[in-house]
Design a protein around this motif. Structure first.
Motif, short mmCIF file in Angstrom:
data_model
loop_
_atom_site.label_atom_id
_atom_site.label_comp_id
_atom_site.label_asym_id
_atom_site.label_seq_id
_atom_site.Cartn_x
_atom_site.Cartn_y
_atom_site.Cartn_z
N TYR A 106 0.86 -1.17 0.00
CA TYR A 106 0.00 0.00 0.00
C TYR A 106 0.90 1.23 0.00
O TYR A 106 1.78 1.37 0.85
CB TYR A 106 -0.90 0.02 1.24
CG TYR A 106 -1.56 1.36 1.46
CD1 TYR A 106 -2.43 1.89 0.50
CD2 TYR A 106 -1.32 2.10 2.61
CE1 TYR A 106 -3.03 3.13 0.69
CE2 TYR A 106 -1.92 3.33 2.81
CZ TYR A 106 -2.77 3.85 1.85
OH TYR A 106 -3.36 5.07 2.03
N ASP A 164 -2.88 4.88 -2.91
CA ASP A 164 -3.77 5.93 -2.44
C ASP A 164 -3.94 6.95 -3.56
O ASP A 164 -3.00 7.22 -4.32
CB ASP A 164 -3.18 6.60 -1.20
CG ASP A 164 -4.20 7.42 -0.45
OD1 ASP A 164 -4.54 8.52 -0.93
OD2 ASP A 164 -4.68 6.96 0.60
N LEU A 199 -7.09 3.46 -3.94
CA LEU A 199 -7.92 3.77 -2.78
C LEU A 199 -8.34 5.24 -2.92
O LEU A 199 -7.52 6.14 -2.72
CB LEU A 199 -7.14 3.55 -1.49
CG LEU A 199 -7.92 3.74 -0.19
CD1 LEU A 199 -8.99 2.66 -0.03
CD2 LEU A 199 -6.98 3.75 1.01
N ALA A 203 -13.09 7.11 -0.01
CA ALA A 203 -13.13 5.96 0.89
C ALA A 203 -13.06 6.39 2.35
O ALA A 203 -13.40 5.63 3.25
CB ALA A 203 -12.00 4.98 0.58
N HIS A 206 -9.40 4.70 6.75
CA HIS A 206 -9.11 3.33 6.32
C HIS A 206 -8.13 2.67 7.27
O HIS A 206 -7.70 3.27 8.27
CB HIS A 206 -8.58 3.32 4.88
CG HIS A 206 -7.35 4.14 4.65
ND1 HIS A 206 -6.11 3.74 5.06
CD2 HIS A 206 -7.19 5.36 4.08
CE1 HIS A 206 -5.21 4.65 4.73
NE2 HIS A 206 -5.84 5.66 4.14
N ALA A 207 -7.73 1.44 6.96
CA ALA A 207 -6.98 0.60 7.89
C ALA A 207 -5.53 1.01 8.09
O ALA A 207 -4.87 0.53 9.02
CB ALA A 207 -7.04 -0.86 7.45
N SER A 208 -4.99 1.86 7.20
CA SER A 208 -3.57 2.22 7.32
C SER A 208 -3.38 3.73 7.18
O SER A 208 -2.57 4.19 6.38
CB SER A 208 -2.74 1.48 6.27
OG SER A 208 -1.36 1.66 6.49
N LEU A 251 -8.11 -5.32 4.19
CA LEU A 251 -9.13 -4.28 4.35
C LEU A 251 -8.93 -3.16 3.32
O LEU A 251 -9.91 -2.63 2.79
CB LEU A 251 -9.07 -3.71 5.78
CG LEU A 251 -9.49 -4.68 6.90
CD1 LEU A 251 -9.18 -4.07 8.26
CD2 LEU A 251 -10.97 -5.02 6.79
N LEU A 252 -7.69 -2.82 3.05
CA LEU A 252 -7.41 -1.79 2.04
C LEU A 252 -7.85 -2.24 0.66
O LEU A 252 -8.43 -1.47 -0.12
CB LEU A 252 -5.92 -1.45 2.04
CG LEU A 252 -5.42 -0.66 3.26
CD1 LEU A 252 -3.89 -0.67 3.31
CD2 LEU A 252 -5.93 0.78 3.22
N ALA A 255 -11.53 -1.93 0.40
CA ALA A 255 -12.03 -0.55 0.34
C ALA A 255 -11.67 0.14 -0.97
O ALA A 255 -12.30 1.14 -1.34
CB ALA A 255 -11.46 0.24 1.52
N ALA A 256 -10.67 -0.37 -1.67
CA ALA A 256 -10.20 0.28 -2.90
C ALA A 256 -11.14 -0.02 -4.07
O ALA A 256 -11.96 -0.94 -4.03
CB ALA A 256 -8.80 -0.21 -3.23
#
Length: 280
Positions: A106, A164, A199, A203, A206-208, A251-252, A255-256
């Motif tokens: 990521y 991202d 991502l 969104a 998010h997780a990161s 999770l990313l 969500a992407a």
């Protein structure tokens, strides 16, 4: 632990040490856990040394020579292969990356190194080292582009990037440089050499949120995650940490945008750069 396969020493600078360490350990009748215990490292870490996934540091080499009666073999050879074209904080990660079967990453603010073009990489390194000589910048760029040859193989490693949207919108080197860089990433995706997702800003949380992630998997060693900051980086093999990072990447990915929509967005942003219409 799974017994590692024999490695070709000519194909990997750590392969010779890894093979010899395994042979010497087995000759001494020691398990990986028993050899690693006095060094306060896990049996998995010893396995990673034997498989060529991790770099052998001098303090370990000296201990192995003493414990296994190898008469300075590991110390001599460890010193001989210690020099790297990469910065100290990244050298071990780059070496692990070269033998990984799967890399998931990521990226927050810039295109990952393995996906960068020459012009983009030059701009990044010049920003990192504003007073460096051109010779120094050229050396950094050459090393980065050499790393990218990892993707010349049509199938291995599997590289899955979650970018991202900020990495697309942050203008590095001007519109022409960005358009070329994004077209390159999209091209790798359309040729099915990589999987790429974006991502989007929409969104939200998010997780990161705290930064980048990289997870590497191997045939004969446990997975590793790499954490990085300014002039620092560390490979982590703690199972709980690796599991947590793997969940964060899952999770990313969820969500992407899907890959097809991601490529369409990358193309659209590249076109905006080409026409001077980019609005960060």
């Amino acid at each position: 632990m799974t017994r590692p396969k024999d490695l070709d020493p000519s194909s990997n600078p750590r392969a010779l040490l890894g093979c010899e360490l395994r042979h010497a350990r087995e000759r001494a009748g020691l398990s990986q856990e028993a050899l690693g215990g006095p060094l306060f490292v896990s049996g998995s870490f010893i396995g990673q040394l034997e498989s060529g996934t991790r770099r052998m540091h001098m303090e370990y080499a000296v201990y192995f020579d003493e414990k296994l009666g190898t008469e300075g073999f590991f110390a001599r050879n460890c010193q001989a292969i210690a020099k790297s074209k990469y910065p100290d904080h990244f050298a071990e990660a780059a070496e692990a990356e070269a033998v990984a079967t799967t890399i998931r990453q990521y990226a927050t603010l810039l295109i990952p190194g393995l996906l960068q073009t020459k012009s983009y990489a030059e701009e990044v390194f010049r920003a990192y080292h504003p007073t460096a000589t051109q010779e120094t910048i050229d050396a950094h760029v050459a090393a980065r582009l050499e790393r990218a040859h990892l993707l010349d193989d049509p199938t291995t490693p599997l590289f899955w990037a979650v970018l991202d949207e900020a990495s697309l919108r942050r203008e590095v080197g001007g519109g022409a440089v960005m358009a070329e860089a994004l077209r390159h990433v999209a091209g790798l995706g359309r040729r099915h050499r990589i999987i790429v997702q974006v991502l989007p800003f929409k969104a939200g949380a998010h997780a990161s949120m705290a930064g980048t992630l990289k997870l590497m998997e191997f045939t004969d060693a446990p997975p590793l995650c790499f954490v990085e900051g300014p002039d620092m980086g560390k490979l982590l093999d703690d199972p709980a940490t690796v599991t947590r990072h793997a969940l964060m990447l899952n999770l990313l990915q969820a969500a992407a945008l899907p890959p097809k929509e991601s490529l369409a967005l990358i193309d659209a942003v590249a076109q905006d750069y080409e026409h001077g219409e980019q609005h960060p």
